[in-house]
Design a protein around this motif. Structure first.
Motif, PDB file in Angstrom:
ATOM      1  N   GLN A  89      43.046  43.179  18.271  1.00  0.00           N
ATOM      2  CA  GLN A  89      44.280  43.550  18.966  1.00  0.00           C
ATOM      3  C   GLN A  89      45.311  42.424  18.973  1.00  0.00           C
ATOM      4  OE1 GLN A  89      44.659  46.569  19.731  1.00  0.00           O
ATOM      5  NE2 GLN A  89      42.577  47.365  19.865  1.00  0.00           N
ATOM      6  N   GLU A  90      44.854  41.161  18.878  1.00  0.00           N
ATOM      7  CA  GLU A  90      45.768  40.022  18.892  1.00  0.00           C
ATOM      8  C   GLU A  90      45.242  38.931  17.969  1.00  0.00           C
ATOM      9  OE1 GLU A  90      46.644  40.459  23.702  1.00  0.00           O
ATOM     10  OE2 GLU A  90      46.328  38.471  22.833  1.00  0.00           O
ATOM     11  N   VAL A  91      46.181  38.161  17.398  1.00  0.00           N
ATOM     12  CA  VAL A  91      45.840  37.043  16.518  1.00  0.00           C
ATOM     13  C   VAL A  91      46.619  35.816  16.974  1.00  0.00           C
ATOM     14  CG1 VAL A  91      45.797  36.182  14.154  1.00  0.00           C
ATOM     15  CG2 VAL A  91      45.561  38.641  14.584  1.00  0.00           C
ATOM     16  N   ALA A  92      45.914  34.706  17.192  1.00  0.00           N
ATOM     17  CA  ALA A  92      46.558  33.425  17.502  1.00  0.00           C
ATOM     18  C   ALA A  92      45.832  32.336  16.722  1.00  0.00           C
ATOM     19  CB  ALA A  92      46.524  33.140  18.997  1.00  0.00           C
ATOM     20  N   TYR A  93      46.522  31.224  16.503  1.00  0.00           N
ATOM     21  CA  TYR A  93      45.938  30.127  15.724  1.00  0.00           C
ATOM     22  C   TYR A  93      46.318  28.798  16.358  1.00  0.00           C
ATOM     23  CZ  TYR A  93      45.068  26.822  11.943  1.00  0.00           C
ATOM     24  OH  TYR A  93      44.623  25.752  11.208  1.00  0.00           O
ATOM     25  N   ALA A  94      45.332  27.890  16.431  1.00  0.00           N
ATOM     26  CA  ALA A  94      45.605  26.534  16.913  1.00  0.00           C
ATOM     27  C   ALA A  94      44.510  25.601  16.426  1.00  0.00           C
ATOM     28  CB  ALA A  94      45.688  26.499  18.443  1.00  0.00           C
ATOM     29  N   GLY A 113      43.095  24.608  13.685  1.00  0.00           N
ATOM     30  CA  GLY A 113      42.060  24.991  12.742  1.00  0.00           C
ATOM     31  C   GLY A 113      41.176  26.136  13.170  1.00  0.00           C
ATOM     32  N   VAL A 114      41.513  26.820  14.257  1.00  0.00           N
ATOM     33  CA  VAL A 114      40.688  27.917  14.761  1.00  0.00           C
ATOM     34  C   VAL A 114      41.561  29.154  14.975  1.00  0.00           C
ATOM     35  CG1 VAL A 114      39.175  28.710  16.626  1.00  0.00           C
ATOM     36  CG2 VAL A 114      39.118  26.314  15.902  1.00  0.00           C
ATOM     37  N   LEU A 115      41.024  30.324  14.588  1.00  0.00           N
ATOM     38  CA  LEU A 115      41.659  31.599  14.896  1.00  0.00           C
ATOM     39  C   LEU A 115      41.093  32.127  16.207  1.00  0.00           C
ATOM     40  CD1 LEU A 115      41.490  33.229  11.363  1.00  0.00           C
ATOM     41  CD2 LEU A 115      43.609  32.733  12.601  1.00  0.00           C
ATOM     42  N   TYR A 116      41.970  32.597  17.070  1.00  0.00           N
ATOM     43  CA  TYR A 116      41.552  33.186  18.339  1.00  0.00           C
ATOM     44  C   TYR A 116      41.999  34.645  18.351  1.00  0.00           C
ATOM     45  CZ  TYR A 116      40.893  28.323  19.724  1.00  0.00           C
ATOM     46  OH  TYR A 116      40.483  27.010  19.785  1.00  0.00           O
ATOM     47  N   LEU A 117      41.042  35.544  18.547  1.00  0.00           N
ATOM     48  CA  LEU A 117      41.306  36.970  18.460  1.00  0.00           C
ATOM     49  C   LEU A 117      40.970  37.650  19.782  1.00  0.00           C
ATOM     50  CD1 LEU A 117      39.478  37.619  15.051  1.00  0.00           C
ATOM     51  CD2 LEU A 117      41.811  36.763  15.396  1.00  0.00           C
ATOM     52  N   ASN A 118      41.773  38.640  20.138  1.00  0.00           N
ATOM     53  CA  ASN A 118      41.370  39.568  21.188  1.00  0.00           C
ATOM     54  C   ASN A 118      40.850  40.815  20.487  1.00  0.00           C
ATOM     55  OD1 ASN A 118      42.653  42.070  23.128  1.00  0.00           O
ATOM     56  ND2 ASN A 118      41.269  40.595  24.064  1.00  0.00           N
TER      57      ASN A 118
END
Length: 753
Positions: A293-298, A300-305
């Motif tokens: 549902q969501e994509v974020a990056y910081a 070197g890591v992808l953070y997903l909902n």
């Protein structure tokens, strides 16, 4: 990530330009992977087409010899390449382009063109390939990109851009001209930019019929000149029946640009994929987890909902004003029975208690690094991360975890509500804002059992990032049908609402409140979140893009340009991007389309005159004063666009009820509308800059005339001549009998966009 480049000069092997294949090699060695390419001193054009490696390139040849220009045009037209490759005359000294417009210049020598002039027209990271040398224009420190939703994964939506400002010059414009409808899903679902490219998720279906099924796609444009570099269809996205004011926030957090990769979901309820940012080529799809549902990056890591989406089911909200669209239809169908239910993407019903989780993913391997337990009613787009801390909000409270391990650090457990929009009756378009900055968590929190509203009555609470202690709180009124504005900048916090207000980030002490004087003609703010730069608070009190100077409070309203519902306007790359809209509330004068605007230095008010060096030029052609038969148009002719100066589209000519095709002619590119007079049909081949005259009886091509830019509309016939304008800035008059130039006129500088 913003990259700073030094000006470099590299020797490149075999970069001489003696042959066409040398020019192709020069493009490859430049590293430029698409955009506008200029062949300087192109001669007869025999090598110019070699600069166009594929459809991502648009080539413009320049030469100071008019004989060479004519020969080059004739050659390229015979080759069938004129349009994507064009040629024009220039004075040998001044390049006829706006600033930051060209991606690549290829030349044996600059001739009379100075190095500074070449650098002026190159985009940041643009390249000059000059006689075996490669010169790269550096990325200015004063401009910033916007590579993911709310800029970075900390959710602090501040553009570190000191050049983006009130719009005064059009940098580029593109389709779509309009958002498709005020009843259906917004045409643009998401916009991000990085590496000199602008990425969007947009609906390419025609706006002519708002009930047609959507055709969503990813579009990549050059951020500085708008050249479309590639598109990629999205097989299944949101149903077009989603109401325009209720753009789900989670759909705007579906793209993140990292270097030369674009992380994106290629369907609404599916996995995450990776595309080559330069070409759109699919590099990888992570089969799990899904649905993302969501994509974020910081860092070197992808953070997903991942899981069930935040409640956003605002479908078929049609304001009928007492009348059905189509008499006799079944009112419980899409758009009150006026739609095409079999052609739409499935509608996603809301869950009373949607569940999801946060997943940290290694982008190289696809390995799950950690994931949270199941979250109940996660607040859309609330996840944010900075350094070794990550924070998110749910209906049960505010939670902080270790960004590297996912282990809990602290929590503030309490009921937190999200406001419910008065149109959507869901919180999906106006969820609480949460961000991390300066060792603090800024958390907007709605009141439990909050009433349905257009402007949410929220509270901003500020917590210590170390231990979750409450530091201070303040009111945080929401925007119209969208989330509350909260921005951290230079040790202070700006909160939007009725009046932009500045607080000391440490103590919560009120520092400043800007009470805007210009608040109309629009009756309410636009339906999107506002953004901020280091210099300006950008809101929409007039219905347009209004700039407030943070330091002085000076207002620079711009009611004549507005952003589309959901996405709004975006400050980045030293420009301001405005997305297509459909609302006609308080229109007045308004510019349509997908536009990029440049500002000017020392602007003190919106209507401040901008000096423009005017130089009226009348160039006489061989047919000047030599129209042998100045015959006026006849009553049965169609001498101009839509027949007459009123654009009535009405003729007194008798037309048979039963029509049949008499002839057909294919022009090199898409044809313009037509005009008809003196026994001829006039139509432009729009993208090859050429006007054609056809015999009205059998369609035979009688003559053609090539201008220096695109010709969008048919000419006007007047007493043996035809007159038309071109995107090169000239007004042309040619003889109707044979297409010979009578004259052309221009009153503005040569600044092509």
């Amino acid at each position: 990530m913003k990259l700073h480049y030094a000006l470099i000069v590299l020797l490149t092997a075999g970069c001489g330009v003696a042959r066409a294949d040398d020019l192709s090699r020069a493009v490859r060695e430049s590293g430029v992977q698409g955009g506008v390419v200029v062949h300087l001193h192109c001669g007869d054009g025999s090598r110019t087409a070699a600069l166009r490696l594929d459809d991502r390139f648009l080539v413009h040849g320049l030469d100071a010899d008019r004989v060479n220009v004519a020969a080059a045009r004739e050659l390229l037209q015979k080759q069938g390449t004129y349009g994507p490759v064009t040629v024009d005359w220039f004075d040998g000294v001044h390049l006829p382009y706006a600033d930051d417009m060209v991606n690549l210049i290829v030349a044996d020598s600059l001739g009379g063109v100075s190095r500074d002039e070449a650098m002026r027209v190159l985009t940041p990271l643009g390249v000059l390939m000059l006689g075996g040398q490669k010169v790269v224009k550096p990325w200015p420190e004063a401009i910033d990109d916007w590579p993911q939703y709310l800029n970075k994964a900390d959710n602090n939506a501040v553009a570190r851009d000191r050049k983006a400002g009130p719009p005064r010059r059009l940098q580029w414009t593109d389709m779509p001209v309009w958002c498709r409808s005020h009843m259906g899903a917004p045409t643009l679902a998401s916009v991000v930019t990085a590496g000199g490219r602008l990425f969007s998720i947009e609906d390419a279906a025609p706006p002519d019929n708002p009930f047609l099924p959507a055709r969503f796609q990813i579009v990549c444009r050059d951020a500085f000149n708008g050249k479309r570099l590639w598109t990629r269809p999205i097989p299944r996205w949101e149903s077009i029946t989603m109401y325009i004011k209720c753009q789900p926030t989670q759909q705007q957090r579906r793209m993140a640009v990292v270097g030369d990769k674009l992380y994106v979901t290629l369907e609404l309820e599916g996995p995450l994929s990776v595309l080559d940012a330069a070409t759109g080529r699919l590099l990888k799809t992570y089969d799990e987890p899904k649905p993302v549902q969501e994509v974020a990056y910081a860092d070197g890591v992808l953070y997903l909902n991942v899981g069930e989406r935040f409640p956003s089911a605002a479908y078929n909200i049609v304001k009928l004003k007492g009348k059905p669209f189509v008499p006799g239809v079944i009112p419980d169908g899409p758009f009150y029975g006026a739609g095409f239910p079999d052609g739409y993407a499935p509608q996603i019903p809301d869950k009373e208690k949607p569940t999801s989780r946060i997943v940290a993913l290694d982008p190289a391997t696809g390995e799950t690094l950690w994931q949270t337990d199941t979250l109940v009613k996660y607040t859309a787009a609330s996840f944010c991360v900075q350094g070794n801390r990550a924070v998110y909000q749910t209906s049960q409270g505010l939670f902080c975890v270790d960004a590297e391990t996912g282990e809990p650090v602290w929590s503030v457990r309490k009921p937190i509500a999200n406001p419910v929009g008065h149109d959507s009756l869901t919180p999906g378009t106006l969820p609480n804002t949460v961000l991390i900055a300066d060792g603090k968590v800024f958390s907007v929190e709605g009141k439990p059992n909050a009433s349905v509203t257009s402007y949410a009555d929220n509270t901003l609470r500020v917590y210590s990032l170390d231990d979750g202690r409450l530091l201070w709180e303040a009111p945080a009124r929401g925007n119209y049908e969208s989330s509350s504005d909260v921005f951290f900048i230079d040790g202070t916090v700006w909160v939007g609402g009725e009046h932009p207000t500045q607080y000391d980030a440490e103590t919560g002490r009120l520092l400043k409140r800007i009470v805007q004087k210009m608040t109309g003609p629009m009756g309410h703010d636009r339906c999107y979140r506002n953004f901020i730069t280091e210099r300006y608070f950008i809101n929409s009190k007039t219905g347009g893009a209004d700039f407030l100077e943070l330091e002085t409070g000076n207002e620079l309203p711009n009611h004549w340009t507005r952003g589309g519902c959901g996405t709004g306007v975006l400050p980045a790359n030293g420009l301001v991007y405005s997305t297509p809209f459909s609302c006609q509330c308080s229109m007045g004068a308004m510019i349509q389309g997908m536009n990029a605007y440049a500002s000017v230095p020392r602007l003190e008010r919106s209507d401040q005159p901008i000096p423009v060096e005017r130089k009226p030029r009348l160039e006489k052609g061989p047919a000047y004063g030599r129209v042998a038969e100045p015959t006026p148009a006849e009553a049965d002719d169609w001498p101009t666009y839509r027949h007459d100066g009123f654009r009535s589209g009405i003729t007194d000519a008798e037309i048979a009820a039963d029509l049949e095709q008499k002839w057909a002619v294919k022009l090199p590119t898409r044809p313009s509308a037509i005009s008809v007079a003196a026994g001829k049909v006039f139509s432009a081949s729009v993208d090859s800059d050429t006007l054609y005259a056809l015999d009205a009886t059998d369609g035979t091509i009688l003559w053609h005339f090539t201008a220096g830019g695109r010709i969008d509309s048919p000419p006007t016939y007047y007493r043996g001549t035809v007159l038309f304008g071109s995107r090169d800035g000239w007004v042309y008059c040619v003889r109707a009998a044979d297409g010979a130039l009578c004259w052309r006129f221009k009153d503005l500088p040569d600044r092509l966009i």
